[in-house]
Design a protein around this motif. Structure first.
Motif, PDB file in Angstrom:
ATOM      1  N   THR A  56      61.846  57.543  99.456  1.00  0.00           N
ATOM      2  CA  THR A  56      61.791  58.799 100.210  1.00  0.00           C
ATOM      3  C   THR A  56      60.399  59.072 100.739  1.00  0.00           C
ATOM      4  O   THR A  56      60.222  59.504 101.892  1.00  0.00           O
ATOM      5  CB  THR A  56      62.252  59.965  99.316  1.00  0.00           C
ATOM      6  N   VAL A  57      59.383  58.819  99.912  1.00  0.00           N
ATOM      7  CA  VAL A  57      58.007  59.094 100.331  1.00  0.00           C
ATOM      8  C   VAL A  57      57.502  58.029 101.298  1.00  0.00           C
ATOM      9  O   VAL A  57      56.834  58.355 102.287  1.00  0.00           O
ATOM     10  CB  VAL A  57      57.106  59.190  99.088  1.00  0.00           C
ATOM     11  N   GLU A  58      57.809  56.771 101.030  1.00  0.00           N
ATOM     12  CA  GLU A  58      57.319  55.710 101.904  1.00  0.00           C
ATOM     13  C   GLU A  58      57.884  55.813 103.314  1.00  0.00           C
ATOM     14  O   GLU A  58      57.200  55.464 104.287  1.00  0.00           O
ATOM     15  CB  GLU A  58      57.660  54.343 101.304  1.00  0.00           C
ATOM     16  N   ALA A  59      59.113  56.298 103.443  1.00  0.00           N
ATOM     17  CA  ALA A  59      59.728  56.432 104.771  1.00  0.00           C
ATOM     18  C   ALA A  59      59.499  57.795 105.390  1.00  0.00           C
ATOM     19  O   ALA A  59      59.977  58.054 106.501  1.00  0.00           O
ATOM     20  CB  ALA A  59      61.230  56.157 104.678  1.00  0.00           C
ATOM     21  N   ALA A  60      58.771  58.689 104.725  1.00  0.00           N
ATOM     22  CA  ALA A  60      58.565  60.055 105.223  1.00  0.00           C
ATOM     23  C   ALA A  60      57.846  60.129 106.566  1.00  0.00           C
ATOM     24  O   ALA A  60      58.065  61.093 107.318  1.00  0.00           O
ATOM     25  CB  ALA A  60      57.821  60.886 104.179  1.00  0.00           C
ATOM     26  N   PRO A  61      56.951  59.177 106.937  1.00  0.00           N
ATOM     27  CA  PRO A  61      56.343  59.277 108.278  1.00  0.00           C
ATOM     28  C   PRO A  61      57.358  59.270 109.416  1.00  0.00           C
ATOM     29  O   PRO A  61      57.077  59.812 110.493  1.00  0.00           O
ATOM     30  CB  PRO A  61      55.434  58.038 108.333  1.00  0.00           C
ATOM     31  N   ILE A  62      58.537  58.693 109.188  1.00  0.00           N
ATOM     32  CA  ILE A  62      59.530  58.613 110.269  1.00  0.00           C
ATOM     33  C   ILE A  62      60.028  60.005 110.656  1.00  0.00           C
ATOM     34  O   ILE A  62      59.945  60.388 111.835  1.00  0.00           O
ATOM     35  CB  ILE A  62      60.693  57.688 109.849  1.00  0.00           C
ATOM     36  N   PRO A  63      60.561  60.840 109.739  1.00  0.00           N
ATOM     37  CA  PRO A  63      61.012  62.169 110.152  1.00  0.00           C
ATOM     38  C   PRO A  63      59.858  63.092 110.531  1.00  0.00           C
ATOM     39  O   PRO A  63      60.030  63.984 111.366  1.00  0.00           O
ATOM     40  CB  PRO A  63      61.762  62.695 108.930  1.00  0.00           C
ATOM     41  N   LEU A  64      58.683  62.910 109.932  1.00  0.00           N
ATOM     42  CA  LEU A  64      57.542  63.749 110.304  1.00  0.00           C
ATOM     43  C   LEU A  64      57.137  63.498 111.752  1.00  0.00           C
ATOM     44  O   LEU A  64      56.845  64.444 112.502  1.00  0.00           O
ATOM     45  CB  LEU A  64      56.371  63.472 109.366  1.00  0.00           C
ATOM     46  N   LEU A  65      57.137  62.235 112.154  1.00  0.00           N
ATOM     47  CA  LEU A  65      56.857  61.924 113.549  1.00  0.00           C
ATOM     48  C   LEU A  65      57.947  62.484 114.458  1.00  0.00           C
ATOM     49  O   LEU A  65      57.658  63.013 115.548  1.00  0.00           O
ATOM     50  CB  LEU A  65      56.755  60.400 113.721  1.00  0.00           C
ATOM     51  N   GLY A  66      59.206  62.386 114.028  1.00  0.00           N
ATOM     52  CA  GLY A  66      60.291  62.945 114.828  1.00  0.00           C
ATOM     53  C   GLY A  66      60.167  64.441 114.997  1.00  0.00           C
ATOM     54  O   GLY A  66      60.394  64.980 116.095  1.00  0.00           O
ATOM     55  N   LEU A  67      59.772  65.152 113.952  1.00  0.00           N
ATOM     56  CA  LEU A  67      59.603  66.597 114.049  1.00  0.00           C
ATOM     57  C   LEU A  67      58.448  66.959 114.971  1.00  0.00           C
ATOM     58  O   LEU A  67      58.540  67.917 115.756  1.00  0.00           O
ATOM     59  CB  LEU A  67      59.368  67.175 112.647  1.00  0.00           C
ATOM     60  N   ALA A  68      57.369  66.184 114.899  1.00  0.00           N
ATOM     61  CA  ALA A  68      56.242  66.436 115.806  1.00  0.00           C
ATOM     62  C   ALA A  68      56.636  66.178 117.257  1.00  0.00           C
ATOM     63  O   ALA A  68      56.255  66.943 118.168  1.00  0.00           O
ATOM     64  CB  ALA A  68      55.062  65.556 115.407  1.00  0.00           C
ATOM     65  N   LEU A  69      57.412  65.126 117.498  1.00  0.00           N
ATOM     66  CA  LEU A  69      57.869  64.851 118.866  1.00  0.00           C
ATOM     67  C   LEU A  69      58.788  65.958 119.370  1.00  0.00           C
ATOM     68  O   LEU A  69      58.754  66.315 120.561  1.00  0.00           O
ATOM     69  CB  LEU A  69      58.591  63.505 118.908  1.00  0.00           C
ATOM     70  N   LEU A  70      59.601  66.506 118.497  1.00  0.00           N
ATOM     71  CA  LEU A  70      60.487  67.595 118.905  1.00  0.00           C
ATOM     72  C   LEU A  70      59.689  68.842 119.261  1.00  0.00           C
ATOM     73  O   LEU A  70      60.015  69.541 120.232  1.00  0.00           O
ATOM     74  CB  LEU A  70      61.478  67.895 117.787  1.00  0.00           C
ATOM     75  N   HIS A  71      58.650  69.140 118.514  1.00  0.00           N
ATOM     76  CA  HIS A  71      57.777  70.263 118.859  1.00  0.00           C
ATOM     77  C   HIS A  71      57.106  70.023 120.210  1.00  0.00           C
ATOM     78  O   HIS A  71      56.986  70.954 121.029  1.00  0.00           O
ATOM     79  CB  HIS A  71      56.709  70.451 117.774  1.00  0.00           C
TER      80      HIS A  71
END
Length: 298
Positions: A56-71
């Motif tokens: 969960t932690v190692e793959a966390a950059p993926i949704p964080l980047l997606g949320l930043a792109l959505l913003h």
């Protein structure tokens, strides 16, 4: 030819739609990766907990980047109401996600501690069981009165995990004391090999697990702050990360005790004041109403 504002606005809207689509793709990839690693759930297994939190932690950059792109997409296309609603919904969803990453910190520590305890407990149980079986075999060797009696006793005590290499054809040709010494030596060697397979957690393994856990804990705190920066509670104008200091201050035990004490004091004062007001209103109701004019002469 210079670019017209209409073309510029159209290109910005197209870029915003592309960024929003990429964000949704990243969310789907992260969800598939996490679900594939945590299913089926084994909530009481510390090894499953460690593996799940690590993925969960190692793959966390993926949704964080997606949320930043959505913003970013919502910023580029403020007139797209559908995109704005999606950003607001995912920003609110990021609030519990941020708290979940903070929750990983105590869960990771508890899972590491339980894994150490479980490994040491299993090793201790296996070693105690091995010692018990070895003692029974050792006693049988020492109590044997003849090679035939020794062979019968050993064959009755043989186990797959504690086996002594027997050659019954050599038993009659070897003196019984020498045979006993050879078998006891083999027994000691077999007992040591079995205990080595079930040894407690060695310092090197413990150091590696501790370092890995510290990495996961620090990363969890960092990702919690990252998601909090992109999160926003309903009705709030600032990111959830800005509210952290205020919320943490509200959860301070000393502050909670002070507020509870103040609330009790204010409640008692309000109760006394309301009682006094009700008493005054009661006595006022007993008195005749005042006449604004002069009383008639007798």
């Amino acid at each position: 030819m210079s670019e017209t504002p209409q073309n510029r606005g159209l290109e910005t809207a197209i870029v915003a739609d592309r960024l929003a689509l990429v964000a949704l793709t990243l969310f789907a990839v992260y969800g598939a990766a996490v679900l594939a690693s945590i299913l089926p759930p084994r909530l009481l297994d510390p090894l499953w907990q460690l593996s799940s939190t690590r993925i969960t932690v190692e793959a966390a950059p993926i949704p964080l980047l997606g949320l930043a792109l959505l913003h970013l997409a919502a910023y580029l296309s403020p007139a797209n109401l559908r995109l704005q609603r999606r950003r607001e919904a995912l920003a609110r969803l990021a609030v519990p996600v941020s708290l979940a990453f903070l929750l990983i910190v105590p869960l990771q520590g508890q899972a590491v501690w339980r894994s150490y305890q479980l490994a040491n407990a299993v090793a201790g149980q296996q070693q105690a069981s091995t010692s018990e079986r070895a003692d029974r075999v050792r006693l049988a060797i020492e109590q044997a009165t003849s090679p035939a009696d020794l062979q019968r006793r050993l064959l009755a005590l043989q186990r797959p995990d504690l086996r002594i290499q027997l050659d019954p054809s050599r038993f009659p040709t070897i003196p019984l004391p020498v045979l006993k010494r050879q078998l006891l030596s083999q027994l000691d060697q077999a007992e040591g090999e079995v205990k080595a397979r079930f040894a407690p957690v060695d310092p090197a393994t413990a150091d590696r697990i501790t370092r890995e856990s510290l990495r996961v804990i620090v990363s969890s705190i960092a990702f919690a702050a990252g998601f909090a920066a992109c999160a926003q509670r309903k009705g709030q104008q600032v990111p959830f990360l800005v509210e952290w200091p205020f919320l943490l201050a509200q959860l301070n035990p000393l502050e909670l005790w002070r507020r509870a004490r103040t609330a009790r004091g204010n409640g008692g004062l309000a109760l006394r004041r309301s009682a006094a007001e009700r008493e005054a209103e009661f006595f006022e109701s007993l008195a005749p109403p005042e006449d604004g004019g002069q009383h008639p002469a007798a």
